[in-house]
Every structure is written in structure tokens, then in C-alpha cells.
Design an enzyme around this catalytic site. Structure first.
Site, mmCIF file in Angstrom:
data_model
loop_
_atom_site.group_PDB
_atom_site.id
_atom_site.type_symbol
_atom_site.label_atom_id
_atom_site.label_comp_id
_atom_site.label_asym_id
_atom_site.label_seq_id
_atom_site.Cartn_x
_atom_site.Cartn_y
_atom_site.Cartn_z
ATOM 1 N N PHE A 1 7.151 -20.354 -17.565
ATOM 2 C CA PHE A 1 6.373 -21.341 -18.783
ATOM 3 C C PHE A 1 5.107 -20.714 -18.818
ATOM 4 C CE2 PHE A 1 8.455 -25.802 -19.328
ATOM 5 C CZ PHE A 1 9.635 -25.181 -20.076
ATOM 6 N N HIS B 1 14.939 -25.781 -8.707
ATOM 7 C CA HIS B 1 13.947 -24.753 -8.878
ATOM 8 C C HIS B 1 12.552 -25.071 -8.212
ATOM 9 C CE1 HIS B 1 11.626 -22.111 -11.138
ATOM 10 N NE2 HIS B 1 11.562 -22.618 -12.407
ATOM 11 N N LYS C 1 19.542 -21.442 -7.885
ATOM 12 C CA LYS C 1 18.802 -22.604 -8.207
ATOM 13 C C LYS C 1 19.826 -23.901 -7.865
ATOM 14 C CE LYS C 1 15.198 -21.096 -10.198
ATOM 15 N NZ LYS C 1 14.929 -19.672 -9.977
ATOM 16 N N CYS D 1 6.433 -20.718 -12.835
ATOM 17 C CA CYS D 1 7.591 -20.324 -12.096
ATOM 18 C C CYS D 1 7.579 -18.650 -11.657
ATOM 19 C CB CYS D 1 8.639 -20.551 -12.814
ATOM 20 S SG CYS D 1 8.766 -22.152 -13.437
ATOM 21 N N HIS E 1 16.809 -15.572 -12.376
ATOM 22 C CA HIS E 1 15.745 -16.820 -12.603
ATOM 23 C C HIS E 1 16.659 -17.887 -12.853
ATOM 24 C CE1 HIS E 1 12.203 -19.133 -12.808
ATOM 25 N NE2 HIS E 1 12.527 -19.475 -14.212
ATOM 26 N N PHE F 1 10.838 -15.986 -14.789
ATOM 27 C CA PHE F 1 10.644 -16.236 -16.087
ATOM 28 C C PHE F 1 9.827 -17.564 -16.058
ATOM 29 C CE2 PHE F 1 14.269 -13.528 -16.567
ATOM 30 C CZ PHE F 1 13.791 -12.374 -16.692
#
Lengths: 88, 408
Positions: free
Chosen positions: B396, B337, B332, B165, B303, B394
Site C-alpha cells: 500500500f 500476511h 500467505k 508490506c 507477494h 507490493f
């Protein structure tokens, strides 16, 4: 399979996979210089022809000699003909 | 070496709202949701979330077949977004050979649909003979960057940043450095991603998706909301043109904003759980890089994906750095997303808000979750002079990124 059927089926592959208008599909058309295919397209042509005609041609050396659309028709005709002889 | 100033002179997007920036902003301005129930997703065993925000491929035949054959969905999106961005910047494709111009386009992975198709063809009989020649080029991790470069015939730096992301903010950060250092005069930077049940599935197995709104898709995702239950995947691409300031001025280019600060860091603690302290550090480093104080930020584009833990950590991090003095919203809720594309698409929307002097609210934020309180949540459109913005991403993998842009 008749020659006419082979031509129709082959032309359909060129129309659907390579987006070439039917009027450009003349037997004497050079598949690289006239129809705009390149070396990667030949891989896709083999896959599409295999699927369309139910044949396995990936390891056929004669593919390298193909230059014109007529060569493609002729190549398929020989493969199908050989199949027919084998079957009979 | 003289460090150059870097400005944004063009933007383009393909999003769930349509195939240009205007469509993106129309959707946001009218408070619409692009989230839909996805037909056929109920056939995937174990997949709980059946909603997504898909984009529609349009006019793909305008891309010549010899270039298009190597493009999966995401590469078509990014090629179109890049072409729009270049045109928006007033740069003709005919000028490209004379320019020091490259691209950095990030994504989590290659085309999800193409990867899935390739394995469906190959695995049942363990037969690779039915794969066509273009499959690899659609599946490779740098497919979007490579295809944009091939389509526009770029001969400069070609980079693919892959950080889930944070991918497109990484791409913009990389382009910022390249132009700053004078290695490139212009960089097309952004990201792309695709909606696919296997993509949603990768979040679904981690219980990070929204699964409670399959019958009411427009009500999810719900960033910072009390009833949020996870993220909803979206797709598309956002690309911006970064350019050396002096060059942009000399050709009288329209300048959207200057990039004045950027930071990225690792959280050093967990691959999937967001971490407030590292977010704080990332935002503070971006402010420090920009040489400004927290009081100079007029808007934070969060985010906030609507996951339980991620939103809480981000809200706490923003509270620690900014308190409740800076308006915050997440986009979002409108477009889901868009993963590797989200940084660029949402930055584009934020720059449009800057132009217009209005901050659009967080869609579906109706009741602020107690653990997300203490910051200035925008819950209805706010008219405000916006000079400086902060954009967060932010990812994964435990990767944070933050970008600061200022209007000139």
C-alpha cells in the site's frame, strides 16, 4: 494508612513493575545503584505509585530527593498523612 | 570504489508457527494453517474479518527488563529474530564492538498494541499523566530497529524502513547497498509487525480483508484462488544477516545465498490499487540489476495476499515477464500476511526451500482463479534444484520491491 501497609504496597510496585525480587527490597537499598532503576524508571515509579495509592505526586518537588527505598516509604507516608490531615 | 558482493549468512524468525526458523518450516512443510478465529474481535463495530495468524511471545524474560521495557510485541519478536540470525551466522555478541555492523528493520508502524494502549489511557480524560516512560519508545515508527540495536548494542547504521508490506524487503535492499558500498561489513536486515484488530481494521475498511471464513479460518487466505476474498493479517519478525562476501569466506561462514539483484519503484498511479505495469518494471529492473535473464529464475515467491485485485495484477505481471515457465507460490495461506515482516519471513522460507531443493505450494489454492491463470502455480510440493529465486513485495502506498538471490 499504616506504615506497614505503605511498605507492603510500595514493595509490590517494585516487584511487579520493576521485577525486583522481594528479598532485595530493603529500606536502605539505593533505588539507582542497588535496585538498578534509572531516570526513565522514576517516571514509571511515579505513575505506578499514583495508581497504587490513588495520589497525585507528579508535580511534587520532593521526588527529586528520593534515593533509597526508605525515602519512598517516607515520601508516601507524608503525602498520605497530609491527605489525612486535610480530610480531618 | 570497489563494489562488494553481499551474501546471506544467518537467519532468524518469530512467526505464527513458532519462535525459530525450524518451526516456520515445519508448519509450511506439513501444510498447516496458523490462521485462527480471534477472541474478542467481534466487539469491534464494523469489523468484518475476525481471523488472524497470531504469534506467541515466548521467553521474553530472557531479555533484561531495562531493555525489554521499551519493547512492544513487535520489538520483542525482532530482537529474538535478530539474536537467532546472529547466532546462526556464527557471530558472537562479544564480537559486535569490533565490527562495522548495523541493522535495518522495517515495519508499517510502531507497536499497534502499544499505540492503542497509549490512546486508551490518554484520550478518555485527555490525561497524559498516566502514561509510562516506555510508551513512546514502543510506539515510535523505528521501534523495532532501535530496540534491536539497543538489545544487541549495535553501533553502526541503524535504519527503519517504513513502506507497509514492502518494509522488510526495503530494509534488505538498504542493507544490500550499505554492504555493497563498504559502508558496513554486516547488516542485520528484516522487518516486524503485530496482529491487532485496529491493524486488520485498517484493511477491513478498504474491503481488503477476508471476511467470509470467520467460521472456517484455516481455509483463508486463498492466494490466486477463485474463492479468495481478501487478506488475513499475521505477525512476527524475520531477520537475516547480510555480510561482505570476502569477509564471510575468510571466516568460513555458511553462506545461504548471494543477493545479486534488487529493485524498488513506485507505481505512480494509485495509493492502494496494485498496478501490473509497475510490477513488471520492478521485476525486470531486479533481473537487470542481477545481470541475469528471466530464464535463470528457478522459483518466484509471490507477494499474493489473496486480495481480488492484487493477486490478479501480480499474476498478470509474472505472466508478462516469465510466462508459465517459472514455478510460483505464495506463503500467505500458511501464516497470513505478516505485512512489514512478510518480505523477510518469506525470503527466509524461500532460502530454506532453496537449501532443501523443494518448493512448497500455495496453501488454500484449490481452483486457480481465471484472472490468475497463465503462470506455473505450485499446488503440491515440487522437488527441484533451485539456484536462483525472485522474491516480490507490493505495498500500500503504491510501492513495489523485488529481490534476486542466488545459491553459491
Amino acid at each position: 494508612m499504616t506504615e506497614k501497609e505503605i511498605i507492603e504496597k510500595t514493595n509490590k510496585v517494585f516487584e511487579e513493575f520493576f521485577e525486583i525480587e522481594s528479598e532485595r527490597l530493603k529500606p536502605e537499598a539505593h533505588i539507582f545503584s542497588d535496585l538498578g532503576l534509572d531516570s526513565l524508571d522514576i517516571v514509571d515509579l511515579v505513575v505506578a505509585l499514583q495508581k497504587s495509592f490513588g495520589i497525585n505526586i507528579r508535580n511534587e518537588d520532593k521526588i527529586r530527593d528520593i534515593r533509597t527505598l526508605q525515602d519512598v516509604y517516607q515520601f508516601i507516608f507524608l503525602i498520605k498523612n497530609a491527605e489525612g490531615i486535610k480530610d480531618s | 570504489m570497489q563494489i562488494k558482493r553481499v551474501v546471506i549468512t544467518g537467519m532468524g524468525s518469530v512467526s505464527p508457527f513458532g519462535n525459530d526458523v525450524k518451526a516456520l518450516m515445519d508448519g509450511i512443510e506439513h501444510g498447516r494453517s496458523a490462521v485462527r478465529l480471534m477472541e474478542g474481535w467481534d466487539k469491534y463495530k464494523g469489523l468484518r474479518s475476525h481471523v488472524a495468524a497470531p504469534a506467541e511471545i515466548q521467553d521474553e524474560r530472557k531479555i533484561p527488563r531495562n531493555k525489554r521495557r521499551f519493547m512492544g510485541r513487535m520489538s520483542i519478536f525482532s530482537a529474538q529474530a535478530a539474536e537467532q540470525a546472529l547466532a546462526d551466522a556464527g557471530i558472537s555478541t562479544a564480537d559486535i564492538p569490533q565490527l562495522k555492523i548495523g541493522c535495518a528493520i522495517g515495519s508499517t508502524m510502531g507497536s499497534a498494541k502499544s499505540i492503542n494502549d497509549a490512546f486508551e489511557i490518554m484520550l478518555p480524560e485527555k490525561d497524559i499523566s498516566q502514561l509510562n516512560s516506555s510508551m513512546f519508545f514502543q510506539c515510535m515508527s523505528h521501534t523495532a530497529a532501535a530496540n534491536v540495536a539497543q538489545y544487541l548494542e549495535l553501533e553502526g547504521y541503524i535504519m527503519a524502513t517504513s513502506a507497509a508490506c514492502a518494509s522488510s524487503l526495503h530494509a534488505i535492499g538498504a542493507g544490500y547497498d550499505l554492504v555493497r558500498l563498504g559502508r558496513q561489513d554486516i547488516m542485520l536486515c528484516g522487518g516486524a509487525e503485530e496482529v491487532h484488530p485496529t491493524v486488520t481494521g485498517s484493511f477491513d475498511v478498504l474491503m481488503a480483508t477476508s471476511a467470509g471464513f470467520n467460521n472456517d479460518p484455516s481455509k483463508t487466505p486463498r492466494p490466486f484462488d477463485r474463492d479468495r476474498d481478501g487478506l488475513v493479517c499475521g505477525e512476527g519478525s524475520g531477520v537475516i544477516v547480510l555480510e561482505d562476501y570476502e569477509r564471510a569466506v575468510s571466516r568460513n561462514a555458511m553462506i545461504y545465498a548471494e543477493i545479486i539483484g534488487y529493485s524498488t519503484n513506485g507505481n505512480g498511479s494509485h495509493v492502494s490499487q496494485s498496478n501490473k505495469d509497475s510490477m513488471v518494471k520492478c521485476m525486470q529492473q531486479a533481473l537487470s540489476d542481477a545481470g541475469i535473464t528471466k530464464h535463470e529464475i528457478d522459483y518466484i515467491n509471490a507477494h499474493a495476499t489473496a486480495t481480488l485485485q492484487g493477486d490478479k495484477e501480480e499474476a498478470e505481471a509474472i505472466k508478462e515477464v516469465f510466462g508459465s515457465s517459472v514455478p510460483v507460490s505464495s506463503l500467505k495461506g500458511y501464516i497470513g500476511h505478516t505485512l512489514g515482516a512478510s518480505g523477510a519471513i518469506e525470503l527466509i522460507a524461500s532460502l530454506q526451500m532453496m537449501q532443501k531443493g523443494v518448493i512448497y505450494p500455495t496453501l488454500n489454492l484449490e481452483n486457480i482463479s481465471p484472472e490468475c491463470m497463465g503462470i506455473d502455480h505450485v499446488m503440491s510440493p515440487v522437488t527441484k534444484k533451485i539456484d536462483t529465486i525472485l522474491k516480490n513485495c507490493f505495498a500500500f502506498g503504491g510501492i513495489n520491491a523485488a529481490l534476486v538471490c542466488r545459491k553459491l
